[in-house]
Enzyme design. Structure first.
Site, PDB file in Angstrom:
ATOM      1  CE  LYS A 282      -3.763  -1.861   2.573  1.00 58.05           C
ATOM      2  NZ  LYS A 282      -4.827  -1.691   2.056  1.00 58.05           N
ATOM      3  NE  ARG A 356     -10.862 -10.275  -1.578  1.00 58.56           N
ATOM      4  CZ  ARG A 356     -11.269  -9.053  -2.446  1.00 58.56           C
ATOM      5  NH1 ARG A 356     -11.755  -9.621  -3.683  1.00 58.56           N
ATOM      6  NH2 ARG A 356     -11.589  -8.028  -2.455  1.00 58.56           N
TER       7      ARG A 356
HETATM    8  N1  BES Z   1      -8.103  -4.059   4.589  1.00 57.50           N
HETATM    9  C1  BES Z   1      -8.331  -3.541   3.588  1.00 57.50           C
HETATM   10  C2  BES Z   1      -9.591  -2.621   3.310  1.00 57.50           C
HETATM   11  C3  BES Z   1      -9.722  -1.334   3.744  1.00 57.50           C
HETATM   12  C4  BES Z   1      -9.300  -0.185   3.118  1.00 57.50           C
HETATM   13  C5  BES Z   1     -10.147  -1.389   5.298  1.00 57.50           C
HETATM   14  C6  BES Z   1      -9.505   1.014   3.734  1.00 57.50           C
HETATM   15  C7  BES Z   1     -10.096  -0.210   5.791  1.00 57.50           C
HETATM   16  C8  BES Z   1     -10.028   1.078   5.390  1.00 57.50           C
HETATM   17  C9  BES Z   1      -8.275  -4.715   2.515  1.00 57.50           C
HETATM   18  O1  BES Z   1      -7.452  -5.622   2.853  1.00 57.50           O
HETATM   19  C10 BES Z   1      -7.842  -4.048   0.972  1.00 57.50           C
HETATM   20  O2  BES Z   1      -6.654  -3.797   1.170  1.00 57.50           O
HETATM   21  N2  BES Z   1      -8.765  -4.313   0.162  1.00 57.50           N
HETATM   22  C11 BES Z   1      -8.427  -3.794  -1.397  1.00 57.50           C
HETATM   23  C12 BES Z   1      -8.879  -4.819  -2.011  1.00 57.50           C
HETATM   24  C13 BES Z   1      -8.317  -4.729  -3.532  1.00 57.50           C
HETATM   25  C14 BES Z   1      -6.772  -5.153  -3.722  1.00 57.50           C
HETATM   26  C15 BES Z   1      -8.772  -5.575  -4.408  1.00 57.50           C
HETATM   27  C16 BES Z   1      -9.160  -2.740  -1.524  1.00 57.50           C
HETATM   28  O3  BES Z   1      -9.945  -2.308  -0.835  1.00 57.50           O
HETATM   29  O4  BES Z   1      -8.338  -2.054  -2.064  1.00 57.50           O
HETATM   30 MN    MN Z   2      -5.386  -5.431   2.085  1.00 55.54          MN
END
Ligand code: BES
Ligand code: MN
Ligand code: ZN
Length: 510
Positions: A282, A356
């Site tokens: 990230k 997931r």
């Molecule tokens: N933990 C994150 C989702 C999240 C984002 C929770 C902001 C709280 C605040 C999750 O693991 C994630 O990174 N999801 C990605 C999925 C994508 C890579 C398909 C997302 O939402 O960008």
């Molecule tokens: Mn994530």
């Protein structure tokens, strides 16, 4: 440390507290509700009402200076509740939270909280809950001057009912449920160098051991055990971290229910104690917030602690898949293929879609327990925040009647949740050229494809998935929530459990 909460049938102005906060309805009930105050305070109240243009509308506040020696409080605030017949339990919970924040802002250590001109079933208990939730602050890492010098110590809940043992018990239970929710907040707010999968497991074990008499117990599958059982997706997500992943299994049965046959339910939580995104790392800004990526797990711990208080007639399993998602030489990568605990093979596309994956194995483990319903909750997708904003959860279900029940429960709890569809057309995005499934679709409908992926692992079990990515953490205090971890979801799950016990779903009754 804990607030001392009592309930009293005192005339509000005689309540023994530094600050008095009273909810007041708007409309036809307004004048009558304020009559006793008008009588006692006269012109000073009239002036304050006028100056603040207070008419009891939702959100309004009227700060009344007190000069009378016959009034115990040095400060009285009136808070608008809106139309009297629309005032419900969540409104009173919000009122008390606002009252507690008001008292804290004045450095007052005692608060009397009540509402005039309205009557809500169980209102006293939710006033106790709101006081605890509103007064909450996380000061674990603060020292010296940074610690609050005047924490709220005493709350008097005002009632017009006769104060008997049953009322005292309901207020005390209300307080303990709110304190359970604060456990979720503590966990979310704890720094990720202190909270990692094994320390989360220890915490869960302690919560259960402390509530053994309330019917809680806990077992933990450590890394070697979960690998041996074939939970390769949890293992994959955790392998880039020096802190090994775990699966936590908490159990609740009402005290003294040994051989009774009870409805059997499972609540599952995503417990990413930190989510860097892994190899698909990230961006740096805001990454620190990913210490809260175990909000679903925190809710499960809090829910179990609350069950020890409310003692519903059900057998309830709390299951947490916990890992830390880190980039490393051992980390899992895009293109990797793993065999899930359930048996389907999964091709990894983006290592940041890790939630997931751990949930897939935990969901299959829940199915194995032979439960008649599974609810999972997770800070799963940024897309859910894009869709609904930061204060609303999205939920999905493979049973339309269950979705209706969640909607009702969230209304009773005062936690905003919106039903989202499992759009079948999007299932195609999860087809892999090399494995049974990919775990990520394309950008559009990101919360839906995540839910469709999870659905692959619940078989025929009635299932609800709640994406709490937005409301699990708050960037400022609002409603009953403090800044930071909120515990949003727990009250809804408690209401849902009550409903499932009273009106068992048709397919489960037999
Ligand atoms: N933990 C994150 C989702 C999240 C984002 C929770 C902001 C709280 C605040 C999750 O693991 C994630 O990174 N999801 C990605 C999925 C994508 C890579 C398909 C997302 O939402 O960008
Ligand atoms: Mn994530
Ligand atoms: Zn995550």
């Amino acid at each position: 440390m804990d607030i001392k909460i009592t309930v009293a049938a005192t005339v509000p102005l005689q309540a023994p507290a530094e600050v008095l906060v009273l909810g007041v309805p708007s409309g036809a009930a307004f004048k009558k509700a304020l009559a006793p105050l008008t009588k006692a305070l006269g012109a000073s109240l009239a002036r304050a009402l006028k100056r603040s243009e207070f008419s009891g509308k939702k959100g309004q506040l009227c700060d009344v200076p007190i000069h009378s020696a016959s009034v115990k409080a040095s400060r009285v605030a009136l808070v608008g509740l809106g139309e009297a017949d629309a005032v419900d339990a969540p409104e009173l919970r919000r009122l008390a939270a606002r009252g507690a924040r008001f008292a804290r802002s004045l450095n007052a250590q005692s608060l009397a909280i009540g509402a005039v001109g309205v009557s809500v079933d169980g209102g006293e208990a939710v006033l106790a809950q709101g006081s605890v939730l509103g007064a909450y602050r996380f000061e674990h890492y603060k020292t010296g001057e940074r610690l609050s010098k005047f924490p709220l110590e005493k709350v008097v809940v005002l009632t017009t009912r006769k104060v008997d043992g049953a009322l005292r018990q309901s207020v005390s239970d209300g307080q303990r449920v709110a304190e359970a929710i604060c456990l979720a907040r503590d966990l979310i707010n704890t720094a990720p160098n202190d909270l990692y999968p094994e320390s989360l497991a220890e915490y869960a074990q302690k919560v259960c051991a402390d509530r053994k008499d309330g019917g809680l117990s806990c077992t933990v599958l450590k890394h070697a055990q979960l690998k041996q059982r074939g939970m390769s997706l949890i293992d994959a997500v955790g392998r880039g971290s020096a802190k090994p992943p775990v699966l936590i299994h908490m159990r609740y049965r009402p005290a003294g229910s040994k051989n009774e046959v009870l409805p059997k339910l499972a609540f599952v939580g995503k417990g990413l104690t930190f989510d860097t995104g892994g190899i698909c790392i990230k961006p740096a800004p805001g990454m620190e917030e990913m210490k809260g990526d175990m909000g679903g797990a925190a809710n499960v711990v809090a829910l179990m602690a609350a069950l020890a208080v409310t003692q519903p007639k059900a057998e309830i399993h709390g299951i947490i898949a916990s890992a830390e998602n880190m980039p490393d030489g051992e980390a899992y990568r895009p293109g990797d293929i793993f065999k899930s605990y359930q048996g389907k093979t999964v091709e990894i596309i983006n290592t940041d879609a890790e939630g997931r994956l751990v949930l897939a194995d935990a969901l299959h483990y829940a199915v194995e327990q032979g439960v008649e319903l599974i609810l999972d909750n997770a800070t799963l997708t940024g897309a859910c925040i894009v869709a609904l904003g930061p204060t609303v959860s999205g939920f999905f279900s493979n049973r339309p009647d269950l979705a209706d029940r969640v909607k009702t429960a969230s209304g009773l709890a005062g936690e905003a949740m919106w039903h989202l569809p499992l759009v079948e057309d999007l299932r195609e995005m999860l087809k892999s050229d090399w494995a049974d499934l990919k775990h990520v679709g394309d950008r559009w409908g990101g919360s839906i494809t995540a839910a469709l992926f999870l659905r692959e692992f619940v078989g025929e079990t009635p299932w609800i998935h709640v994406d709490i990515a937005g409301p699990s953490m708050a960037n400022k205090a609002y409603d009953v929530y403090a800044k930071g971890g909120t515990g949003h979801g727990v009250l809804t799950y408690l209401a849902l459990i009550d409903d499932l016990i009273k009106n068992r779903p048709a397919q489960a009754a037999g």
